[in-house]
Structure formats: structure tokens, C-alpha cells
Design an enzyme around this catalytic site. Structure first.
Site, PDB file in Angstrom:
ATOM      1  N   ARG A 152       0.766  -1.068  -0.019  1.00  0.00           N
ATOM      2  CA  ARG A 152       0.001  -0.157  -0.093  1.00  0.00           C
ATOM      3  C   ARG A 152       0.702   1.169  -0.179  1.00  0.00           C
ATOM      4  O   ARG A 152       0.507   2.218  -0.671  1.00  0.00           O
ATOM      5  CB  ARG A 152      -0.872  -0.060   1.254  1.00  0.00           C
ATOM      6  N   GLU A 177       3.713  40.433  -8.846  1.00  0.00           N
ATOM      7  CA  GLU A 177       2.609  40.405  -9.528  1.00  0.00           C
ATOM      8  C   GLU A 177       1.786  41.458  -9.793  1.00  0.00           C
ATOM      9  O   GLU A 177       1.917  42.571  -9.063  1.00  0.00           O
ATOM     10  CB  GLU A 177       1.576  39.230  -8.512  1.00  0.00           C
TER      11      GLU A 177
END
Length: 310
Positions: free
Chosen positions: A129, A226
Site C-alpha cells: 500500500r 505580481e
């Protein structure tokens, strides 16, 4: 860690047949740091095994039993995470053999066998797993990235990831982005100076934020800022920066922005990016398109562990 983590370039098999001659290799990413791999795998195994270990395998499987298994892709996509899958088995039992039949960055089809494993059955099933969790998650990120990269392959733009990653797994998810044909943005807050809208607001404006960033940065530190409007972009062009993040601009505005930049800095687009919009964004001439969902919302890639008792 036991067995070697070196994974070999191989041919992928479909069922018991090798898919010889099929062009699959699209990227060849730099291997992951083995120390990071070991730490992540050991933490995941410790989480899964708890205080008493795999009581189911201990109760039902003789200590001397062996197993031969194959990891099989259940759907189509890109492969990523083989080093972690191999390490999951090797960490539990050095005697386990791990034979990769594909490499990270390969294109997979449903039914392709990516690795064959053999060794003590208890250890194989205990590690199963953890190995598949890493492999499925990272291949999912690579597959999501490839879907975007394929849409814009005819342009100069590259899809890139963000810091919107699973805590503790960033280095692996960014690796998976490269496996999918994407590019990496900064790995953390210390990589580069990225001045966002909140920084600008507190600093007093675009020009003020840029001047402060330049005064602080060393000569090797890149600065990106930005902007939301073309007026802000003009201030950035006047002050100078290494890159500009064009946030939530429609394609017409992006095209105008790229024209004003004129190659003087890297142009990155972000916001409202989807598989439906990414082509139009890329065709404006931007260099990078940042997409958070390739890491924070990538579907898991389905792998199975098929056992051969014969």
C-alpha cells in the site's frame, strides 16, 4: 535502505507481453535525492505499520513463503514515483528484487506492467500500500500536468506548478510535474523573491515594493512581482524585474502585456487556468502558465499489485 534505488530504463509490458517499439519516453527527469526518498518512505511505513506491524500478513502467511508480483497500470497516463515504490519494498526487506519495466516520465497504457517484484511474501504485502500510494499520487500529478502540457505543446509556454502542494510531499510532487513535462516554480519561500498583491499593498505600491526587494536581494536572487493591470505592468517595466506574474488577465490583455514586456523579463500567467482555457492563454506568447490544480487537485492514478503464486 537495502536494495539499490537505481531504476533501470526498460521496456513496458502489457500483461505478459513487452510493448516493444512503442514510443513512450517523453521526459527524463533528474532522479530524486535518495535521502529524501528514504525519509518519506520510512515515515509512511511507520504510519501504516503502527505499533505491532502488519498483523494480517503475520497471522496468515508463513514466514518462509515467497511471492512474485507485478505493478500494473489500470488506466492511461504518465508514470512517476518508481524510486519511492522501490524504496518501500527495499526498506522492509533487502532481499526483495525490484525490476522496473518502465521509467518515470513514460507514457502508460491500461494493462502496462511497470515493475516486477519478488521476495518474502510478508514484506511484499506489507509494503504494497505504501508503494502504490506514492506511485498512484505522483503518477496522478504527472498525468494531470501532461494533460496541460499536451494542450500547449505548439507554443513557447510551459505549464508550471505552484506552492499549493501536499505538506511534506512538495519535493516529490514537483518532481512529478517534471515527469509530466511541466516546469517547477520556486520550491519554497527562500528560493526567490515573489512579490504578491498583499506585499504590494503593505509596501505602498508596485514601485515601492520593487525598490525594497532590489535593496534586499543578493546578486543571485531573482525577483518576480505580481500585477493585475497594464498600468501596474508599466511601473514594473520602468523599475525592472526578472519576471512578472500577470494575474487573472484575459487573453486580449495578456497579449498586450506580452507586447509591452518585449522580452525584457519572463512573462508568467496565472488565474482562471483550466484545460479549456490554457491553449488560449499560451497562444498570447507568455513564457509560463502556473496551475495550482496539477498538484492540489490531481486525481490518483490507479495501479494494482497482481500476484503470481505459480
Amino acid at each position: 535502505m537495502g536494495a539499490s534505488l537505481h531504476h533501470h530504463a526498460g521496456r513496458c509490458a502489457r500483461g505478459s507481453r513487452r510493448a516493444a517499439g512503442r514510443a513512450r519516453r517523453l521526459v527524463t527527469p533528474v532522479p530524486l535525492d535518495p535521502i529524501s526518498v528514504r525519509r518519506a518512505v520510512e515515515a509512511a511505513l511507520a504510519e501504516d505499520m503502527g505499533r505491532a506491524g502488519d498483523v494480517t500478513s503475520a497471522a496468515t502467511i508463513p514466514a518462509t513463503a515467497g511471492a512474485r508480483v507485478a505493478i500494473v497500470a489500470r488506466n492511461e497516463g504518465r508514470l512517476s514515483g518508481l524510486q519511492l515504490a522501490e524504496a518501500a519494498f527495499a526498506s522492509l526487506e533487502p532481499a526483495i528484487t525490484f525490476e522496473p519495466l518502465a521509467s518515470d516520465g513514460d507514457r502508460l497504457g491500461a494493462g502496462d506492467v511497470v515493475a516486477r517484484i519478488g521476495g518474502p511474501a510478508r514484506a511484499v504485502l506489507t509494503a504494497e500500500r505504501t508503494a502504490l500510494n506514492f506511485l498512484g499520487h505522483l503518477s496522478g500529478v504527472a498525468t494531470a500536468t501532461a494533460a496541460y502540457a499536451d494542450r500547449i505543446a505548439h507554443t513557447r509556454a510551459k505549464v508550471c506548478c505552484t506552492r499549493k502542494t501536499t505538506p511534506g510531499l512538495r519535493v516529490f510532487e514537483k518532481y512529478a510535474v517534471r515527469c509530466g513535462g511541466g516546469a517547477n516554480h520556486r520550491f519554497g519561500l527562500d528560493d526567490a523573491i515573489l512579490v504578491k498583491d498583499n506585499h504590494i499593498a503593505v509596501a505602498g505600491g508596485v514601485a515601492e515594493a520593487l525598490r525594497a526587494a532590489k535593496a534586499y536581494a543578493g546578486h543571485l536572487v531573482k525577483i518576480e512581482i505580481e500585477v493585475d493591470t497594464l498600468d501596474q505592468l508599466d511601473l514594473v517595466i520602468a523599475e525592472g524585474a526578472d519576471a512578472v506574474l500577470l494575474d487573472n488577465m484575459p487573453p486580449t490583455t495578456l497579449r498586450e502585456a506580452v507586447g509591452r514586456i518585449g522580452g525584457r523579463m519572463i512573462a508568467e500567467a496565472s488565474g482562471n487556468v483550466s484545460l479549456e482555457t490554457v491553449r488560449g492563454i499560451a497562444e498570447t506568447g507568455v513564457d509560463l502558465i502556473s496551475v495550482g490544480r496539477i498538484t492540489h487537485s490531481a486525481p490518483n492514478f490507479d495501479f494494482g499489485l497482481d500476484i503470481d503464486l505459480g
